[in-house]
Design a protein around this motif. Structure first.
Motif, PDB file in Angstrom:
ATOM      1  N   VAL A 114       0.854  -1.239  -0.042  1.00 62.68           N
ATOM      2  CA  VAL A 114       0.005   0.019  -0.238  1.00 62.68           C
ATOM      3  C   VAL A 114       0.697   1.319   0.124  1.00 62.68           C
ATOM      4  N   GLU A 115       0.559   2.239  -0.749  1.00 61.03           N
ATOM      5  CA  GLU A 115       1.170   3.481  -0.994  1.00 61.03           C
ATOM      6  C   GLU A 115       0.473   4.480  -0.453  1.00 61.03           C
ATOM      7  N   ALA A 116       0.961   4.944   0.900  1.00 60.06           N
ATOM      8  CA  ALA A 116      -0.190   5.829   1.415  1.00 60.06           C
ATOM      9  C   ALA A 116       0.548   6.958   2.370  1.00 60.06           C
ATOM     10  N   GLN A 145      -2.229   1.507  14.369  1.00 61.33           N
ATOM     11  CA  GLN A 145      -2.326   0.212  15.246  1.00 61.33           C
ATOM     12  C   GLN A 145      -2.304  -1.005  14.345  1.00 61.33           C
ATOM     13  N   GLY A 146      -1.438  -2.071  14.348  1.00 61.71           N
ATOM     14  CA  GLY A 146      -1.456  -3.072  13.593  1.00 61.71           C
ATOM     15  C   GLY A 146      -0.141  -3.303  12.748  1.00 61.71           C
ATOM     16  N   ASP A 147      -0.295  -4.110  11.892  1.00 64.18           N
ATOM     17  CA  ASP A 147       0.776  -4.593  10.855  1.00 64.18           C
ATOM     18  C   ASP A 147       0.867  -3.499   9.814  1.00 64.18           C
ATOM     19  N   PHE A 148       1.767  -2.427   9.664  1.00 62.51           N
ATOM     20  CA  PHE A 148       1.980  -1.586   8.718  1.00 62.51           C
ATOM     21  C   PHE A 148       3.273  -1.986   7.740  1.00 62.51           C
ATOM     22  N   SER A 149       3.736  -3.269   7.854  1.00 61.46           N
ATOM     23  CA  SER A 149       4.818  -3.579   7.287  1.00 61.46           C
ATOM     24  C   SER A 149       4.803  -3.430   5.593  1.00 61.46           C
ATOM     25  N   ARG A 150       3.637  -3.752   4.998  1.00 63.58           N
ATOM     26  CA  ARG A 150       3.436  -3.437   3.747  1.00 63.58           C
ATOM     27  C   ARG A 150       3.028  -2.075   3.239  1.00 63.58           C
ATOM     28  N   VAL A 151       3.124  -1.025   4.318  1.00 65.40           N
ATOM     29  CA  VAL A 151       2.677   0.345   3.854  1.00 65.40           C
ATOM     30  C   VAL A 151       3.760   1.234   3.777  1.00 65.40           C
TER      31      VAL A 151
END
Length: 234
Positions: free
Chosen positions: A14-16, A62-68
């Motif tokens: 995700v690109e955010a 909050q949570g897994d942002f490893s793909r953000v």
């Protein structure tokens, strides 16, 4: 303040470009904020649950942002707290403000940042505070603190600022460094290749290129590029 949580586990990146300015917007506008899920344009509300609490200029992720990717890009002020892991390019081009990552950070943390502070409670991967491909200057100011271990190419082409790693690091710390300070409390590989200026301090073992000359309190180089950088033991 905005509290943002992923609605599901992401299959692609995700690109955010999430910054605290979102906390100053109406919630309906926040939910409509456009991001990329792979090649598809999505609304923030399609991918994340968002709760607004007051008007404080702060994001809590909050949570897994490893793909953000790109969290805190060009951050101008305010605070971002990540209660988990974070993806690539976090804090890139950052100017001011504070990012606290309670988990681990991926590659390109604080790339070409100019000011502000990034704190990582866990480990960080490669190319911290460096330059993007093709650019001649890396980090220009601010502070990056890694409480765990870090990868390779820390501070490549760094111009100014301060990077500190409490654990160990990989190879090529301070490659083509032009200014600023890098502190590694543990051990690392080679340091200072083509270093022009600045200072590298190492607490553990490290490898120094043969093109550095011994001084009273460390090494000076890289003489191959007429450099005047300093490498010393803590």
């Amino acid at each position: 303040m905005l509290i943002i949580k992923p609605k599901f586990q992401f299959d692609v990146h995700v690109e955010a470009e999430l910054t605290p300015e979102l906390a100053e917007m109406d919630l309906k506008d926040v939910l409509s904020f456009e991001v990329y899920y792979g090649k598809f344009v999505k609304k923030l509300g399609d991918l994340f649950d968002v709760v607004k609490e007051g008007d404080e200029k702060k994001l809590v992720l909050q949570g897994d942002f490893s793909r953000v990717k790109w969290i805190g890009k060009e951050l101008q002020g305010g605070e971002i707290v990540v209660k988990g892991n974070v993806g690539q390019h976090c804090g890139a081009y950052m100017v001011d403000g504070r990012i606290v990552i309670e988990g681990n950070a991926d590659d390109w943390l604080g790339t070409e940042m100019k000011g502000g502070e990034i704190i990582v409670k866990g480990n960080a991967k490669n190319r911290i505070g460096c330059n993007f491909w093709g650019e001649m200057e890396g980090m220009k100011g601010g502070r990056i603190m890694i409480e765990g271990n870090a990868g390779s190419y820390i501070g490549e082409k760094m111009v100014d600022g301060y990077i500190e790693v409490k654990g160990n690091a990989g190879d090529f710390v301070g490659t083509e460094m032009k200014g600023g300070v890098i502190v590694i409390h543990g051990s690392c590989g080679y340091v200072g290749w083509d270093m022009r200026d600045g200072e590298i301090r190492i607490g553990g073992s490290f490898d120094i290129p043969p093109s550095f000359k011994r001084s009273d309190d460390g090494w000076i180089g890289d003489v191959n590029v007429n450099g005047n950088g300093t490498v010393k033991s803590l």
